[in-house]
Design an enzyme around this catalytic site. Structure first.
Site, PDB file in Angstrom:
ATOM      1  N   ASP A   1     -16.152   6.981 -30.928  1.00 55.81           N
ATOM      2  CA  ASP A   1     -17.136   7.210 -29.869  1.00 55.81           C
ATOM      3  C   ASP A   1     -16.606   8.280 -28.922  1.00 55.81           C
ATOM      4  O   ASP A   1     -15.445   8.220 -28.486  1.00 55.81           O
ATOM      5  CB  ASP A   1     -17.392   5.908 -29.104  1.00 55.81           C
ATOM      6  CG  ASP A   1     -18.494   6.054 -28.086  1.00 55.81           C
ATOM      7  OD1 ASP A   1     -19.670   6.004 -28.477  1.00 55.81           O
ATOM      8  OD2 ASP A   1     -18.180   6.221 -26.888  1.00 55.81           O
ATOM      9  N   ILE A   2     -17.442   9.288 -28.626  1.00 60.33           N
ATOM     10  CA  ILE A   2     -17.023  10.328 -27.682  1.00 60.33           C
ATOM     11  C   ILE A   2     -17.013   9.725 -26.273  1.00 60.33           C
ATOM     12  O   ILE A   2     -18.022   9.176 -25.828  1.00 60.33           O
ATOM     13  CB  ILE A   2     -17.961  11.538 -27.738  1.00 60.33           C
ATOM     14  CG1 ILE A   2     -17.961  12.143 -29.155  1.00 60.33           C
ATOM     15  CG2 ILE A   2     -17.539  12.598 -26.719  1.00 60.33           C
ATOM     16  CD1 ILE A   2     -18.904  13.313 -29.326  1.00 60.33           C
TER      17      ILE A   2
ATOM     18  N   GLU B   1     -23.622   9.491 -30.000  1.00 58.79           N
ATOM     19  CA  GLU B   1     -22.303  10.128 -29.930  1.00 58.79           C
ATOM     20  C   GLU B   1     -21.252   9.366 -30.731  1.00 58.79           C
ATOM     21  O   GLU B   1     -20.049   9.586 -30.581  1.00 58.79           O
ATOM     22  CB  GLU B   1     -21.844  10.243 -28.471  1.00 58.79           C
ATOM     23  CG  GLU B   1     -21.514   8.920 -27.802  1.00 58.79           C
ATOM     24  CD  GLU B   1     -22.712   8.260 -27.145  1.00 58.79           C
ATOM     25  OE1 GLU B   1     -22.512   7.442 -26.230  1.00 58.79           O
ATOM     26  OE2 GLU B   1     -23.852   8.545 -27.551  1.00 58.79           O
TER      27      GLU B   1
END
Length: 324
Positions: A183-184, A227
């Site tokens: 996950d960004i 994301e």
């Protein structure tokens, strides 16, 4: 002479040297490339070496006759077998039926009527090339349905298919299967600060870094949603998957993408890693749940890192989410 565009290759298999020579000369005059086989065994070897556009196959040859050659070619080249035009002196109903049953596309009888041969060769080659182009186009369309258009990595559909496939394989072979959920960090803040076009470019660069961070051809990087990215690692232990996840975290950090809305001032990712030797009585979604929980730990402990955990399968009849 009317040569075929990108001159087609024709394999001529006949044990009679005179007939074989006549066929070869005629076909070359028509603009084809010709490969000659004096018997059935040679025909099988030459087919593998040259992958012809058409096979002209004598029905009656010693040791391996044309019918057996056809059967073996069918067994070895089911997906893209060149059409077989059988040349035979047999005209009885049983022989004709046998020829078509084993996959012969058409046949002509001896003595050869050259004008008939000319038209059937043209038709079969054109049909084969058209079918090949259609298969290639269908394959490309199918691949497009499995690729995320923005990041050009595999999409969620491909992730689900591949995970299920490898779960079954791992269960049968008793080999570990690992998943990484990435996950960004603070991506909403990135979009708010830099705008969505910049956010799209960020996703593309992260996807590229993740793809370059895996080494095994069986490993698959996918866009899981928004994301989030997911990596499927077949035949990979927890220790191996943890090493991969650490490398991915470092690869994204090394991009040095500015992120004014994040504590580290650069774009980073958090990863959750889970591994298990699959059991066919459970679901691969249980492995994803475990990786999600590990991702939550990575976020809770400051992000920009990876956390790994071994999946412990619940007792039969209990779901992972209610058991852990």
């Amino acid at each position: 002479m009317q040569a075929q565009p990108e001159a087609a290759v024709i394999l001529v298999a006949d044990d009679d040297p005179f007939i074989r020579h006549m066929l070869t000369c005629y076909l070359k005059q028509e603009g084809y490339q010709v490969v000659e086989a004096p018997n059935g065994e040679a025909a099988l070897d030459l087919y593998r070496d040259h992958l012809p556009d058409l096979v002209l196959l004598d029905a009656l040859m010693p040791v391996i006759d044309g019918f057996e050659v056809c059967r073996r070619l069918q067994a070895a080249n089911q997906s893209d077998l060149a059409p077989i035009l059988m040349i035979t002196g047999l005209e009885d109903e049983k022989s004709v039926d046998q020829a078509f049953e084993i996959g012969v596309a058409d046949y002509i009888t001896k003595p050869i009527h050259w004008a008939v041969l000319r038209q059937r060769v043209r038709r079969l080659i054109a049909q084969h090339r058209l079918e090949r182009r259609l298969r290639e186009a269908n394959h490309q369309l199918q691949q497009l349905t499995l690729i995320d258009s923005l990041t050009q990595v595999a999409n969620r559909r491909r992730f689900d298919e591949y995970l299920l496939q490898e779960w079954g394989r791992g269960g049968r072979d008793r080999r570990p299967l690992s998943v990484i959920i990435c996950d960004i960090d603070y991506f909403k803040g990135y979009n708010d600060h830099y705008g969505h076009p910049a956010g799209d470019r960020c996703l593309q660069q992260v996807a590229k870094a993740l793809s370059q961070g895996i080494n095994c051809t069986d490993d698959l990087v996918t866009r899981y949603g928004g994301e989030e990215f997911a990596v499927v690692l077949p035949n990979t232990s927890l220790a191996g998957a943890a090493a991969v996840s650490d490398r991915l975290v470092q690869a994204v950090r090394a991009l040095g993408l500015p992120h004014a809305a994040a504590p580290h001032a650069t774009v980073t990712i958090s990863c959750g890693v889970a591994s298990v030797v699959p059991q066919l009585s459970y679901l691969p979604s249980d492995l994803v749940v475990t990786a999600d929980q590990a991702l939550y730990q990575a976020k809770a402990q400051g992000r920009n890192q990876a956390k790994a955990t071994r999946m412990v399968l619940p007792p039969p009849g209990r779901s992972l989410t209610t058991w852990v």
